[in-house]
Design a protein around this motif. Structure first.
Motif, PDB file in Angstrom:
ATOM      1  N   LYS A  42      92.260  30.873 -50.405  1.00  0.00           N
ATOM      2  CA  LYS A  42      92.933  32.088 -49.958  1.00  0.00           C
ATOM      3  C   LYS A  42      92.245  33.296 -50.582  1.00  0.00           C
ATOM      4  CE  LYS A  42      97.345  29.619 -49.704  1.00  0.00           C
ATOM      5  NZ  LYS A  42      98.727  29.534 -50.219  1.00  0.00           N
ATOM      6  N   LEU A  44      91.623  36.807 -52.483  1.00  0.00           N
ATOM      7  CA  LEU A  44      92.258  37.625 -53.508  1.00  0.00           C
ATOM      8  C   LEU A  44      92.236  39.087 -53.061  1.00  0.00           C
ATOM      9  CD1 LEU A  44      90.583  36.115 -56.697  1.00  0.00           C
ATOM     10  CD2 LEU A  44      93.034  36.089 -56.248  1.00  0.00           C
ATOM     11  N   LYS A  45      93.205  39.860 -53.518  1.00  0.00           N
ATOM     12  CA  LYS A  45      93.164  41.295 -53.252  1.00  0.00           C
ATOM     13  C   LYS A  45      91.990  41.905 -54.004  1.00  0.00           C
ATOM     14  CE  LYS A  45      98.128  41.738 -52.453  1.00  0.00           C
ATOM     15  NZ  LYS A  45      99.393  42.373 -52.885  1.00  0.00           N
ATOM     16  N   GLU A  46      91.406  42.938 -53.405  1.00  0.00           N
ATOM     17  CA  GLU A  46      90.204  43.544 -53.987  1.00  0.00           C
ATOM     18  C   GLU A  46      90.430  43.984 -55.428  1.00  0.00           C
ATOM     19  OE1 GLU A  46      87.039  47.144 -52.966  1.00  0.00           O
ATOM     20  OE2 GLU A  46      88.522  46.503 -51.487  1.00  0.00           O
ATOM     21  N   LYS A  47      91.574  44.596 -55.699  1.00  0.00           N
ATOM     22  CA  LYS A  47      91.877  45.068 -57.052  1.00  0.00           C
ATOM     23  C   LYS A  47      91.996  43.893 -58.016  1.00  0.00           C
ATOM     24  CE  LYS A  47      93.040  48.580 -59.732  1.00  0.00           C
ATOM     25  NZ  LYS A  47      92.125  49.717 -59.987  1.00  0.00           N
ATOM     26  N   GLU A  48      92.607  42.805 -57.545  1.00  0.00           N
ATOM     27  CA  GLU A  48      92.804  41.629 -58.381  1.00  0.00           C
ATOM     28  C   GLU A  48      91.480  40.939 -58.692  1.00  0.00           C
ATOM     29  OE1 GLU A  48      95.491  37.497 -58.320  1.00  0.00           O
ATOM     30  OE2 GLU A  48      95.331  38.773 -56.537  1.00  0.00           O
ATOM     31  N   THR A  66      87.751  34.434 -53.272  1.00  0.00           N
ATOM     32  CA  THR A  66      88.854  33.564 -52.872  1.00  0.00           C
ATOM     33  C   THR A  66      89.328  32.752 -54.074  1.00  0.00           C
ATOM     34  OG1 THR A  66      87.346  31.760 -52.239  1.00  0.00           O
ATOM     35  CG2 THR A  66      87.945  33.355 -50.526  1.00  0.00           C
TER      36      THR A  66
END
Length: 261
Positions: free
Chosen positions: A140, A142-146, A225
């Motif tokens: 899945k 990941l959010k860009e910030k994460e 991901t």
């Protein structure tokens, strides 16, 4: 005294002495040349933290290659497993189904008599069946910030590999070499085993029950991901298509490393 079975011998081969290495040709295939060209672009981005542009002749060659890769759907499917900077965007990979295999059986090699019981599985444990299902666990995004904290970490790992501070080694023995906090590689993509909820489970075998470690992991991939696949499923993927990345502090003890050849 209990006699050892073949399973016991192969499962206890910590140093991979029983692994058979096939002879490989030095002649590069068209696919290998394609991957090597794409890796040049990856290394440029590792060093410069940006995509190549037309500012110089040396960069223009990489820029032209990348543009061609992005426009060629066949090349994109080949290169996506090595796309650690997500240069190619989303690529729809055609998955081969069981129906495709049987429908393409022109010589009827897969047709069997209904009474043949060679294909009737009797001794496969539930844990093995679960591991095979989890083997294809979906990653899945990941959010860009994460992902920012991990992205810098992966860049440092590539730098340390180039500088010789870390080495890429063959991976054998899951429980001895698959550890939380370590880095590995699958199909050219770096991954970080961030955490795992591990426990001991009983594994049923004909030669007797064995205890092994199992549990869900949180694994971060350098293409942005993550996955929560099972511990042993991750290990099997690394054994099949990956490598182990040594730690910096382990460099002094390379002669004693459990994966040493």
């Amino acid at each position: 005294m209990n006699k050892k079975t073949l399973d016991d011998i192969f499962n206890d081969d910590d140093f991979g002495l029983l692994d058979i290495k096939t002879k490989t040709s030095n002649v590069k295939t068209e696919e290998n040349r394609l991957i090597d060209a794409f890796e040049e672009i990856n290394l440029f981005i590792d060093k410069n933290h940006r995509e190549p542009n037309t500012s110089s002749m040396s960069e223009y060659g990489l820029y032209a290659k990348l543009r061609n890769f992005k426009e060629n759907e066949t090349d994109k499917k080949t290169l996506k497993p090595f796309d650690r900077h997500n240069l190619l965007g989303h690529v729809e990979i055609d998955e081969l189904t069981i129906d495709d295999i049987f429908n393409d059986d022109d010589l009827s090699l897969l047709e069997t008599d209904n009474e043949l019981d060679i294909f009737k599985y009797k001794h496969i444990s539930k844990s093995d069946d679960r591991a095979e299902t989890d083997f294809v666990a979906q990653r899945k995004p990941l959010k860009e910030k994460e992902f920012e904290q991990y992205e810098k970490m992966f860049q440092n790992i590539h730098q340390e590999i180039r500088e010789g501070k870390r080495q890429i080694k063959n991976f054998v023995n899951i429980e001895k070499n698959l550890h939380i906090g370590n880095f590995y590689m699958i199909s050219g993509v770096l991954l970080y085993l961030e955490s795992a909820n591990l426990k001991q489970e009983v594994w049923e075998q004909k030669s007797g029950n064995r205890v092994r470690v199992e549990g869900r992991t949180r694994t971060i991939f350098e293409n942005g991901t993550y996955s929560n696949m099972l511990y042993r499923s991750l290990g099997k993927q690394i054994q099949k298509n990956g490598k182990l990345i040594t730690n910096i502090d382990n460099r002094i003890e390379q002669g004693l490393f459990v994966d040493a050849n």
